[in-house]
Design a protein around this motif. Sequence first.
Motif, mmCIF file in Angstrom:
data_model
loop_
_atom_site.group_PDB
_atom_site.id
_atom_site.type_symbol
_atom_site.label_atom_id
_atom_site.label_comp_id
_atom_site.label_asym_id
_atom_site.label_seq_id
_atom_site.Cartn_x
_atom_site.Cartn_y
_atom_site.Cartn_z
ATOM 1 N N GLU A 1 -12.268 37.187 49.712
ATOM 2 C CA GLU A 1 -12.133 38.642 49.654
ATOM 3 C C GLU A 1 -10.842 39.111 50.324
ATOM 4 O OE1 GLU A 1 -15.889 39.723 51.402
ATOM 5 O OE2 GLU A 1 -16.956 39.505 49.487
ATOM 6 N N LYS A 2 -10.459 38.482 51.439
ATOM 7 C CA LYS A 2 -9.201 38.825 52.112
ATOM 8 C C LYS A 2 -8.010 38.523 51.214
ATOM 9 C CE LYS A 2 -10.241 38.316 57.037
ATOM 10 N NZ LYS A 2 -9.670 39.593 57.492
ATOM 11 N N VAL A 3 -8.028 37.354 50.583
ATOM 12 C CA VAL A 3 -6.915 36.961 49.715
ATOM 13 C C VAL A 3 -6.790 37.927 48.545
ATOM 14 C CG1 VAL A 3 -6.092 35.175 48.115
ATOM 15 C CG2 VAL A 3 -6.860 34.534 50.422
ATOM 16 N N VAL A 4 -7.891 38.277 47.922
ATOM 17 C CA VAL A 4 -7.851 39.217 46.800
ATOM 18 C C VAL A 4 -7.290 40.563 47.266
ATOM 19 C CG1 VAL A 4 -9.278 40.547 45.177
ATOM 20 C CG2 VAL A 4 -9.652 38.091 45.439
ATOM 21 N N ALA A 5 -7.754 41.038 48.410
ATOM 22 C CA ALA A 5 -7.277 42.332 48.923
ATOM 23 C C ALA A 5 -5.795 42.282 49.280
ATOM 24 C CB ALA A 5 -8.104 42.745 50.142
ATOM 25 N N LEU A 6 -5.369 41.223 49.964
ATOM 26 C CA LEU A 6 -3.976 41.140 50.411
ATOM 27 C C LEU A 6 -2.991 40.925 49.265
ATOM 28 C CD1 LEU A 6 -4.471 39.080 53.703
ATOM 29 C CD2 LEU A 6 -3.804 41.490 53.519
ATOM 30 N N THR A 7 -3.445 40.304 48.184
ATOM 31 C CA THR A 7 -2.561 40.099 47.028
ATOM 32 C C THR A 7 -2.591 41.295 46.078
ATOM 33 O OG1 THR A 7 -4.322 38.972 45.805
ATOM 34 C CG2 THR A 7 -2.755 37.568 47.025
ATOM 35 N N THR B 1 -3.296 11.276 76.400
ATOM 36 C CA THR B 1 -3.213 10.680 75.065
ATOM 37 C C THR B 1 -4.118 11.367 74.055
ATOM 38 O OG1 THR B 1 -4.923 9.057 75.616
ATOM 39 C CG2 THR B 1 -2.626 8.395 75.968
ATOM 40 N N GLY B 2 -5.122 12.095 74.509
ATOM 41 C CA GLY B 2 -6.069 12.730 73.604
ATOM 42 C C GLY B 2 -7.272 11.845 73.388
ATOM 43 N N PRO B 3 -8.014 12.087 72.373
ATOM 44 C CA PRO B 3 -7.751 13.063 71.315
ATOM 45 C C PRO B 3 -7.944 14.503 71.792
ATOM 46 C CG PRO B 3 -9.883 12.042 70.956
ATOM 47 C CD PRO B 3 -9.271 11.361 72.137
ATOM 48 N N ILE B 4 -7.149 15.381 71.212
ATOM 49 C CA ILE B 4 -7.251 16.819 71.466
ATOM 50 C C ILE B 4 -7.371 17.522 70.120
ATOM 51 C CG2 ILE B 4 -6.056 18.866 72.331
ATOM 52 C CD1 ILE B 4 -4.829 17.199 74.516
ATOM 53 N N ASN B 5 -8.378 18.379 70.010
ATOM 54 C CA ASN B 5 -8.561 19.169 68.791
ATOM 55 C C ASN B 5 -7.557 20.306 68.760
ATOM 56 O OD1 ASN B 5 -10.799 17.607 68.115
ATOM 57 N ND2 ASN B 5 -12.249 19.047 69.002
ATOM 58 N N LEU B 6 -6.874 20.450 67.638
ATOM 59 C CA LEU B 6 -5.904 21.525 67.456
ATOM 60 C C LEU B 6 -6.298 22.319 66.215
ATOM 61 C CD1 LEU B 6 -2.595 19.576 68.164
ATOM 62 C CD2 LEU B 6 -3.990 20.907 69.773
ATOM 63 N N GLY B 7 -6.626 23.560 66.421
ATOM 64 C CA GLY B 7 -7.044 24.426 65.339
ATOM 65 C C GLY B 7 -7.428 25.770 65.902
ATOM 66 N N ASN B 8 -7.882 26.636 65.040
ATOM 67 C CA ASN B 8 -8.282 27.976 65.462
ATOM 68 C C ASN B 8 -9.804 28.044 65.443
ATOM 69 O OD1 ASN B 8 -8.813 30.738 65.708
ATOM 70 N ND2 ASN B 8 -6.871 31.249 64.736
ATOM 71 N N PRO B 9 -10.437 28.335 66.570
ATOM 72 C CA PRO B 9 -11.896 28.375 66.593
ATOM 73 C C PRO B 9 -12.511 29.610 65.937
ATOM 74 C CG PRO B 9 -11.052 28.912 68.756
ATOM 75 C CD PRO B 9 -9.870 28.535 67.902
ATOM 76 N N GLY B 10 -11.698 30.584 65.539
ATOM 77 C CA GLY B 10 -12.229 31.766 64.852
ATOM 78 C C GLY B 10 -12.799 31.372 63.502
ATOM 79 N N GLU B 11 -14.040 31.739 63.257
ATOM 80 C CA GLU B 11 -14.712 31.335 62.019
ATOM 81 C C GLU B 11 -14.750 32.463 60.999
ATOM 82 O OE1 GLU B 11 -18.366 28.501 62.171
ATOM 83 O OE2 GLU B 11 -18.482 29.824 63.907
ATOM 84 N N PHE B 12 -14.581 32.089 59.746
ATOM 85 C CA PHE B 12 -14.714 33.010 58.624
ATOM 86 C C PHE B 12 -15.515 32.310 57.546
ATOM 87 C CE2 PHE B 12 -10.862 34.195 60.775
ATOM 88 C CZ PHE B 12 -10.896 35.580 60.787
ATOM 89 N N THR B 13 -16.317 33.054 56.802
ATOM 90 C CA THR B 13 -16.979 32.442 55.654
ATOM 91 C C THR B 13 -15.937 32.264 54.556
ATOM 92 O OG1 THR B 13 -17.643 34.498 54.553
ATOM 93 C CG2 THR B 13 -19.194 33.574 56.198
ATOM 94 N N GLY C 1 -21.199 27.396 46.041
ATOM 95 C CA GLY C 1 -22.381 27.960 46.670
ATOM 96 C C GLY C 1 -22.242 29.464 46.704
ATOM 97 N N GLU C 2 -22.784 30.074 47.739
ATOM 98 C CA GLU C 2 -22.673 31.529 47.914
ATOM 99 C C GLU C 2 -21.440 31.897 48.734
ATOM 100 O OE1 GLU C 2 -24.724 33.844 46.471
ATOM 101 O OE2 GLU C 2 -25.459 32.076 45.415
ATOM 102 N N GLY C 3 -20.702 30.868 49.219
ATOM 103 C CA GLY C 3 -19.522 31.122 50.035
ATOM 104 C C GLY C 3 -19.869 31.407 51.481
ATOM 105 N N ASN C 4 -21.073 31.031 51.900
ATOM 106 C CA ASN C 4 -21.509 31.295 53.268
ATOM 107 C C ASN C 4 -21.069 30.230 54.256
ATOM 108 O OD1 ASN C 4 -22.815 33.662 52.495
ATOM 109 N ND2 ASN C 4 -24.667 32.533 51.923
ATOM 110 N N GLN C 5 -20.578 29.104 53.763
ATOM 111 C CA GLN C 5 -20.101 28.065 54.676
ATOM 112 C C GLN C 5 -18.877 28.592 55.425
ATOM 113 O OE1 GLN C 5 -20.014 28.230 51.367
ATOM 114 N NE2 GLN C 5 -18.968 26.502 50.433
ATOM 115 N N THR C 6 -18.734 28.208 56.682
ATOM 116 C CA THR C 6 -17.639 28.741 57.496
ATOM 117 C C THR C 6 -16.547 27.705 57.690
ATOM 118 O OG1 THR C 6 -18.632 28.119 59.617
ATOM 119 C CG2 THR C 6 -19.167 30.318 58.752
ATOM 120 N N ARG C 7 -15.341 28.232 57.856
ATOM 121 C CA ARG C 7 -14.166 27.425 58.163
ATOM 122 C C ARG C 7 -13.335 28.188 59.181
ATOM 123 N NH1 ARG C 7 -17.109 24.739 55.705
ATOM 124 N NH2 ARG C 7 -16.742 23.451 53.884
ATOM 125 N N SER C 8 -12.474 27.453 59.844
ATOM 126 C CA SER C 8 -11.522 28.029 60.787
ATOM 127 C C SER C 8 -10.132 27.718 60.268
ATOM 128 C CB SER C 8 -11.717 27.403 62.168
ATOM 129 O OG SER C 8 -13.027 27.634 62.621
#
Length: 164
Positions: free
Chosen positions: A92-98, A74-86, A45-52
Amino acid sequence: RQHNLRIKVARIFNTYGPRMHPNDGRVVSNFVVQALKGEAITLYGEGNQTRSFCYVDDLVEAFLRFMATGDEVTGPINLGNPGEFTIRELAEKVVALTGSKSKIEFRPLPQDDPRQRQPNIAKAREILGWEPTIALDYGLKKTIAYFDGLLRAGDGDLARLAAQ
């Protein structure tokens, strides 16, 4: 319940970091390997979908805290980072950092590709006193260094090297 076993149920959201399998099909490992090899970064797509993205050290800390709770938790408990990035921001971050010269290549978005994935970690905050602390850039640098080491260590066969 049938066997009277102690359990804990965690829902894990997009964890990444060193020791990932290079060909596991996850977006972080795909982008990092493509960038380090100078290949096109494939975006759907355009890469606009977000992930954490949750760095592995944060997830391990959450697991340790969860396992230390009493049997009544016992849970369930969600474990992850709620910060979203497209996905595009990640590429773009990976290209810049590499420091890669990789170009972003757009492909058709699969019909079943979710627009957003973001964990609600309210229970983890409340019950475990936990939330992720490791920034995406820091985690990506560690992950990139790991994959770069694999590539430099051998003939470029990342799957074989990762299995060692």
